[in-house]
Design an enzyme around this catalytic site. Structure first.
Site, short mmCIF file in Angstrom:
data_model
loop_
_atom_site.label_atom_id
_atom_site.label_comp_id
_atom_site.label_asym_id
_atom_site.label_seq_id
_atom_site.Cartn_x
_atom_site.Cartn_y
_atom_site.Cartn_z
N ASP A 67 -9.20 10.88 -3.54
CA ASP A 67 -8.25 10.36 -4.52
C ASP A 67 -8.94 9.71 -5.71
O ASP A 67 -10.16 9.48 -5.70
CB ASP A 67 -7.28 9.37 -3.85
N ASN A 136 -1.10 -0.62 5.74
CA ASN A 136 0.23 -0.05 5.96
C ASN A 136 0.16 1.38 6.51
O ASN A 136 1.16 2.07 6.57
CB ASN A 136 1.03 -0.08 4.66
N HIS A 138 -1.61 3.88 5.13
CA HIS A 138 -1.85 4.97 4.17
C HIS A 138 -3.21 5.63 4.41
O HIS A 138 -4.16 4.99 4.84
CB HIS A 138 -1.65 4.51 2.71
N GLU A 143 1.26 6.91 0.80
CA GLU A 143 1.86 5.65 1.22
C GLU A 143 3.05 5.91 2.15
O GLU A 143 3.69 6.97 2.06
CB GLU A 143 2.35 4.88 -0.01
C1 F6R Z 1 -9.90 5.47 -0.53
C2 F6R Z 1 -8.65 5.71 0.15
C3 F6R Z 1 -7.88 4.62 0.81
C4 F6R Z 1 -8.74 3.65 1.62
C5 F6R Z 1 -7.88 2.55 2.25
C6 F6R Z 1 -8.70 1.54 3.02
O1 F6R Z 1 -10.43 6.66 -1.07
O2 F6R Z 1 -8.22 6.81 0.15
O3 F6R Z 1 -6.92 5.21 1.65
O4 F6R Z 1 -9.43 4.35 2.62
O5 F6R Z 1 -7.15 1.91 1.25
O6 F6R Z 1 -9.50 0.83 2.11
P1 F6R Z 1 -10.58 -0.26 2.63
O7 F6R Z 1 -11.68 0.52 3.26
O8 F6R Z 1 -11.03 -0.92 1.34
O9 F6R Z 1 -9.86 -1.16 3.55
#
Ligand code: F6R
Length: 240
Positions: A67, A136, A138, A143
């Site tokens: 992403d 959450n 995702h 989401e």
């Molecule tokens: C990042 C992504 C997100 C993260 C998620 C967890 O490329 O796709 O889904 O993996 O937000 O983020 P952290 O590791 O910062 O808790």
């Protein structure tokens, strides 16, 4: 889903990195699916270490990131392109022209998403996809919702994700509220999936993932239909 429980973040990073090292050793022209965020930083450090000591060669590797924020310039230090350069690409012998991240400056974001999906079709499938998880549930920026999107698309970020990501910005008002992201179907096309889960604030979402339900309210539960998912978590996430 297989689960590996590690003592701490260091061990989790090393275990995760071993999967990527093994993959590239067995298939030097592997297609890697990569993630950003706080969790994979330790794994990327290990991969850099392996590359520097000569035990991991990235010269034939292709990579696709999950992403990118939208809109954002690649040289903005909050962009995911910048993150990948800083945390991995600038430190290993990967050919940067074969590292793909959705274009956060695309004039036509829908067309960019279609092109990204087509490129994945052409160069893929992804051999091994790295994932983190939002509190959450995702994955990528898919989401929780009534319906989830199968393919790469532009999406709004939920308030809780904007809040969680604010830690990387000077001010919450600077956190972009949109992103381009692989869809759930895109992610599920990967041959193997390695998900890293660290810290007690992820305990609740990990517990949900380990029960039997599949729900779009926790997008990561969709991974249960995939035949080869490894969850690597630390004790803090597992025990809460
Ligand atoms: C990042 C992504 C997100 C993260 C998620 C967890 O490329 O796709 O889904 O993996 O937000 O983020 P952290 O590791 O910062 O808790």
């Amino acid at each position: 889903m297989r689960i590996i429980i590690c003592e701490n973040y260091e061990e989790l990073s090393e275990k995760g990195a071993e999967f990527f090292k093994a993959q590239v050793t067995l298939k030097p022209d592997s297609v890697l699916g990569l993630a950003t965020g706080g969790t994979p930083v330790g794994l990327y450090k290990k991969l850099i270490e392996y590359n520097k000591n000569g035990s991991l060669d990235f010269s034939r590797v292709t990579s696709f990131n999950l992403d990118e924020y939208y809109p954002i310039a690649p040289d903005n230090d909050q962009s995911y392109r910048y993150f990948m350069n800083e945390n991995l690409f600038d430190h290993v012998n990967i050919d940067k022209t074969r590292t793909y991240v959705p274009d956060g400056l695309a004039k036509d974001p829908e067309a960019q998403c279609k092109a990204y999906e087509a490129l994945l079709e052409e160069k893929g499938p992804v051999d091994i996809q790295l994932l983190g998880i939002g509190r959450n549930g995702h994955i990528g920026f898919n989401e929780p919702d009534e319906k989830l999107n199968a393919v790469t698309h532009i999406t709004g970020l939920t308030e809780s994700t904007v809040e969680a990501n604010a830690r990387f910005f000077a001010d919450i008002s600077q956190v972009p509220t949109k992103a381009l992201t692989m869809g759930i179907g895109t992610i599920l096309k990967s041959k193997k999936i390695v998900m890293l889960i660290s810290g007690k604030e992820k305990h609740e979402v990990l517990s949900e993932l380990l029960n039997d339900d599949i729900t779009t309210k926790n997008p990561a539960t969709l991974l249960k239909v995939h035949p080869d998912v490894v969850i690597i978590c630390d004790k803090a996430a597992y025990e809460g």
